[in-house]
Write an enzyme that holds these catalytic residues in place. Structure first.
Site, PDB file in Angstrom:
ATOM      1  N   THR A 268       0.587  -0.807  -0.428  1.00 50.00           N
ATOM      2  CA  THR A 268       0.145   0.405  -0.254  1.00 50.00           C
ATOM      3  C   THR A 268       0.647   1.510   0.046  1.00 50.00           C
ATOM      4  O   THR A 268       1.813   1.692   0.827  1.00 50.00           O
ATOM      5  CB  THR A 268      -1.073   0.187   1.098  1.00 50.00           C
ATOM      6  OG1 THR A 268      -1.533  -1.378   0.865  1.00 50.00           O
ATOM      7  CG2 THR A 268      -1.606   0.821   1.496  1.00 50.00           C
ATOM      8  N   CYS A 356      26.554   6.024   7.513  1.00 53.10           N
ATOM      9  CA  CYS A 356      26.897   4.891   7.655  1.00 53.10           C
ATOM     10  C   CYS A 356      27.619   3.303   7.761  1.00 53.10           C
ATOM     11  O   CYS A 356      28.120   2.624   8.632  1.00 53.10           O
ATOM     12  CB  CYS A 356      25.831   4.079   6.340  1.00 53.10           C
ATOM     13  SG  CYS A 356      24.716   5.238   5.432  1.00 53.10           S
TER      14      CYS A 356
HETATM   15  N1  PLP Z   1      23.174   7.146  -1.409  1.00 50.10           N
HETATM   16  C1  PLP Z   1      23.697   8.311  -0.957  1.00 50.10           C
HETATM   17  C2  PLP Z   1      25.082   8.524  -1.788  1.00 50.10           C
HETATM   18  C3  PLP Z   1      23.651   8.395   0.618  1.00 50.10           C
HETATM   19  O1  PLP Z   1      24.501   9.459   1.076  1.00 50.10           O
HETATM   20  C4  PLP Z   1      22.093   7.534   1.302  1.00 50.10           C
HETATM   21  C5  PLP Z   1      21.777   7.960   2.890  1.00 50.10           C
HETATM   22  O2  PLP Z   1      23.280   8.118   3.207  1.00 50.10           O
HETATM   23  C6  PLP Z   1      21.913   6.456   1.051  1.00 50.10           C
HETATM   24  C7  PLP Z   1      22.071   6.429  -0.919  1.00 50.10           C
HETATM   25  C8  PLP Z   1      20.691   6.157   0.933  1.00 50.10           C
HETATM   26  O3  PLP Z   1      19.308   6.339   1.143  1.00 50.10           O
HETATM   27  P1  PLP Z   1      18.445   6.387   2.785  1.00 50.10           P
HETATM   28  O4  PLP Z   1      18.825   6.505   3.642  1.00 50.10           O
HETATM   29  O5  PLP Z   1      17.312   6.981   2.399  1.00 50.10           O
HETATM   30  O6  PLP Z   1      18.083   5.007   2.653  1.00 50.10           O
END
Ligand code: PLP
Length: 412
Positions: A268, A356
């Site tokens: 959804t 990350c």
């Molecule tokens: N790709 C890049 C270059 C990013 O900097 C990030 C997030 O830091 C992502 C992908 C992932 O995006 P989301 O946090 O919306 O999953």
């Protein structure tokens, strides 16, 4: 607090909250429902998709809303690779740049581990740039059997027409090269890379998560087959993203079910968040020209001041081909993590490498791919600015950074 971590996330804009609010409350319908509430939700979803399509120069039916940039990257890389190889078993290679976000890098690794694809990393230079000629040679194949070239390619032969297969004998199912890097801000020459991919008949996906709000996003001008965006980098909530895939390009869905999003992404639809993303994207595009001009100048002053005031400072990423809002450095002799904590004590918030990768002791794969030595890479800090950043905030941050680095060097 001075927040210089906009590449990690941004606050939700007031106009975004206002636009999405009705769809969390009174207008809570399911877009698939055949009654008025459902129709109102479906109309809002259609309008949001059209607004995003206009911002990207795409057709509305080329867009799929996702749960974020990560899902958009997964869907593009896995979805295109699996669909294309199903159509032609020779298409067994996947090319990604050596500086991709884990959302792309891990998707490619999954294709290797689980589906037996060969994954190759397209190298970058010391500034984090991919050379379009190197990319073209890799598209042609390990044996150089194809005829791919970065020049003279016809954008209209663009890869991604799955049924058609590759025009130049390339065995690459999909290539993915990010538009702008999240750790150092380097901006690729995406049109040249797209031309190379088109010359080989290979679909090029680009992660444009960090580019949104700062770089032109017209997908036809960029020449890409697929492009990913994330809402929370541009003032929408976390948990919403968007994937553009050029019409006619088949890709396998990752989530199966009721066939929403034209079968590309069942479940959804999150109407409120789609409305939020569209509002954020429209707003970001409207303010982009003035924000780019203002923030680029502030970034330049910040970089100049850091390099002048902190003898140990080394800029990472390309000197000029970089996002207007990203300044990234290494400070050899310190530790990125301890300078970050010292800065936080001084009310300045930034990032040591990407959010990350933070928390891990491993040096950043991006900096390693750029040839930066491990011990130096561990001293990396990224300062990333929102569109409303002020000169005063950056003055203060520069002063505190110089003091924090000097303190860390003294403490050894
Ligand atoms: N790709 C890049 C270059 C990013 O900097 C990030 C997030 O830091 C992502 C992908 C992932 O995006 P989301 O946090 O919306 O999953």
């Amino acid at each position: 607090m001075i927040f210089l971590d906009a590449a990690a996330t941004t606050p939700v804009r007031r106009e975004v909250i206002e636009a999405m609010f009705p769809f969390l409350t009174n207008q809570f319908g399911n877009p698939s429902s055949h009654h008025e509430l459902g129709e109102i939700a479906a109309a809002a979803l259609t309008r949001a998709r059209e607004q995003c399509a206009t911002a990207l120069g795409a057709h509305a039916d080329e867009l799929t809303f996702t749960s974020g940039g990560t899902e958009a990257d997964n869907l593009a890389v896995k979805g295109l690779a699996l669909a294309r190889r199903a159509g032609d078993p020779r298409l067994n290679r996947v090319l990604i740049s050596a500086v991709e976000h884990p959302a792309v890098a891990e998707s490619a690794d999954y294709l290797r581990r689980v589906h037996g694809f060969e994954v190759e990393l397209v190298p970058v230079d010391g500034d984090g740039l991919v050379d379009p000629d190197v990319f073209a040679a890799m598209l042609a194949g390990p044996s150089g059997s194809g005829t791919a070239s970065s020049d003279g390619a016809d954008g209209d032969v663009a890869g991604g027409d799955v049924a058609g297969g590759n025009v130049a004998g390339s065995d690459v199912a999909v290539a993915s090269i990010m538009y702008a890097n999240n750790e150092v801000g380097t901006v690729q020459d995406l049109t040249a890379l797209s031309a190379a991919a088109a010359g080989a008949g290979v679909p090029l996906h680009s992660d444009a998560v960090q580019a949104a709000g700062w770089l032109p996003l017209d997908v036809r001008a960029l020449g890409v087959t697929a492009l990913s965006l994330s809402g929370h980098k541009i003032g929408a909530p976390k948990g919403v993203g968007l994937l553009y895939v050029k019409g006619g390009s088949l890709y396998e869905p990752l989530i199966h079910g009721g066939g929403q999003e034209r079968g590309n992404r069942s479940g959804t639809e999150n109407v409120a968040f789609a409305v939020a993303l569209a509002t954020a994207l429209v707003t970001a595009e409207a303010v982009r020209p003035s924000a780019v001009e203002r923030v680029t100048e502030l970034r330049e002053n910040f970089i100049r001041r850091i390099l002048a005031d902190i003898p140990a400072a080394q800029l990472t990423g390309h000197r000029t081909r970089r996002l207007p809002n990203v300044a990234s450095f290494c400070f050899p002799g310190t530790s990125g993590e301890s300078v970050l904590l010292e800065l936080e004590r001084r009310n300045i918030v930034c990032s040591s490498g990407s959010a990350c990768a933070a928390g891990s002791d491993e040096p950043s794969a991006v900096l390693s791919a750029m040839g930066i030595e491990r011990t130096v890479a561990q001293t990396a800090l990224r300062f990333s600015f929102g569109p409303d950043v002020t000169a005063e905030a950056l003055e203060t941050a520069a002063t505190e950074l110089a003091a924090a680095v000097a303190r860390m060097l003294r403490l050894g």
